[in-house]
Write an enzyme that holds these catalytic residues in place. Structure first.
Site: not given
Ligand code: NAD
Length: 356
Positions: A187-188, A190, A89
């Site tokens: 609901v971002g 993923v 990382k």
């Molecule tokens: P993202 O930033 O697109 O979505 C995160 C969502 O969570 C956003 O809509 C944000 O507004 C919301 N959020 C933030 N704080 C919050 C809270 N306190 N309560 C409710 N909602 C809240 O991120 P993502 O890419 O969807 O990733 C989500 C999680 O999955 C992260 O922890 C990331 O590290 C993990 N992850 C993602 C991937 C990937 O492929 N994108 C892979 C492995 C792990």
């Protein structure tokens, strides 16, 4: 005479050896303002792959802590997913809103290149695809570029959905999610794809997000129910799927949790790994270890490294069902927290790799 500087007392060396890292590269460049740390935890199974995070850390020790923990997590994630990859990382210390420049990322790319393929980088928090395009001008050891394997989120969401079904099979004897009450927190990228899978299967989906407009849009599109942020932990639900930030399983939230399963995509869900992993087990709540259930993203990156198709990545992510089933059922049988079982299984795979 006692040396003035004892290496064994050095906090950096102490931290590095506490998690058994192979190599750490401290990167500094006055001209571009770059300050970064690249940590390679283990390369037994292949080159270390893991994203680059840009974050405004309070100090270098905090950044070091983060990169050491995250790189070790990548070793476990890659090994448990049977990928021929090690764990690494990188963190860039600084404000991702104000400090980015082509020169900074190209300088970072030259540091990555100096590792001669032992470390392969990708996007993580605070980094966009265009930043990685700058990095790629200086090194080939970068994945997730525009036009290549693309957004990993649908693959991560699909793997998470598979992991949720595996937990349901253990808890309820069926992996059919129709009628199950499932809360998706965040609901971002993923979370939204996950909601789509769950809704299609007929689950009763609840969603929460800090952005009200996102909640309204996702609720309307998939027939989910939006709930207030402060109702999340007390909600009467079957499955809680954390898909926002880490650390949501902690001393404050645990006593409020009314669910049978915790299974979501967020990284580092357990506030204090050992204490909260054990507490979930004692409360009879099944927990799908985050690094195993959310491996779809790195599977997608691996497909790019190996030149494999997106169909391969989806097929490989489907196997997360069996991985989670094995981990969680072993945890139930042995009464050992699932994250510990998962780490042991990953270590076994690394040791088997060593013997080859
Ligand atoms: P993202 O930033 O697109 O979505 C995160 C969502 O969570 C956003 O809509 C944000 O507004 C919301 N959020 C933030 N704080 C919050 C809270 N306190 N309560 C409710 N909602 C809240 O991120 P993502 O890419 O969807 O990733 C989500 C999680 O999955 C992260 O922890 C990331 O590290 C993990 N992850 C993602 C991937 C990937 O492929 N994108 C892979 C492995 C792990």
């Amino acid at each position: 005479m006692k040396p003035e500087f004892e290496l064994s007392n050095n906090p950096v060396i102490a931290q590095m050896s506490s998690m058994d890292h192979d190599q750490i590269l401290f990167c500094s460049d006055n001209q571009t303002g770059l300050k970064a740390i690249i940590a390679i935890h283990d390369t037994t199974l292949g080159p270390a792959l893991g994203g680059t995070r840009m974050w405004n850390y309070d100090n270098e020790l905090e950044a070091l802590n983060d990169v050491l923990r995250l790189s070790r997590g990548m070793t476990y994630k890659n090994a448990i997913s049977d990928l021929a990859l090690g764990g690494g990382k990188a963190v860039i210390i600084g404000d991702s809103k104000t400090m980015k420049s082509e020169a900074l990322f190209r300088r970072f790319g030259r540091f990555v290149n100096s590792l001669a393929g032992n470390y392969i980088t990708a996007e993580d928090v605070g980094i966009s695809p265009s930043d990685m395009v700058w990095v790629s001008k200086e090194t080939d050891h970068v994945v997730g570029l525009p036009g290549k394997s693309g957004d990993p989120s649908p693959v991560t969401a699909f793997g998470t959905y598979m992991g949720i079904k595996a937990c349901a099979k253990i808890r309820y004897g069926t992996d059919d999610l129709a009628g199950r009450k499932i809360l998706v927190q965040g609901v971002g990228h993923v979370g939204e794809y996950l909601v789509e899978h769950l809704s299609k299967e007929g689950a009763e989906v609840f969603i929460a997000d800090i952005h009200d407009d996102t909640v309204s849009r996702v609720a309307q599109t998939y027939g989910a129910k939006g709930i207030e942020l402060d109702s999340v932990y007390g909600l009467d639900m079957d499955i809680y799927a954390p898909c926002a930030l880490g650390g949501t399983i902690n001393d404050t939230t645990l006593p409020k949790l009314k669910c049978a399963i915790v299974a979501g995509a967020a990284n580092n869900q357990l506030g204090v790994e050992d204490r909260h992993g054990k507490a979930l087990l004692e409360r009879g709540i099944l927990y799908a270890p985050d690094f195993a259930i959310n491996a779809g993203g790195v599977i997608n990156c691996f497909s790019e490294v190996e030149g494999l198709s997106s169909e391969w990545a989806m097929g490989k992510s489907e196997e997360i069902y069996h991985t989670i089933y094995n981990i969680v059922s072993r945890s139930e049988k042995e009464r050992v927290p699932s994250h510990i079982i998962a780490m042991k299984m990953a270590e076994e795979k690394i040791n088997n790799g060593l013997k080859k």
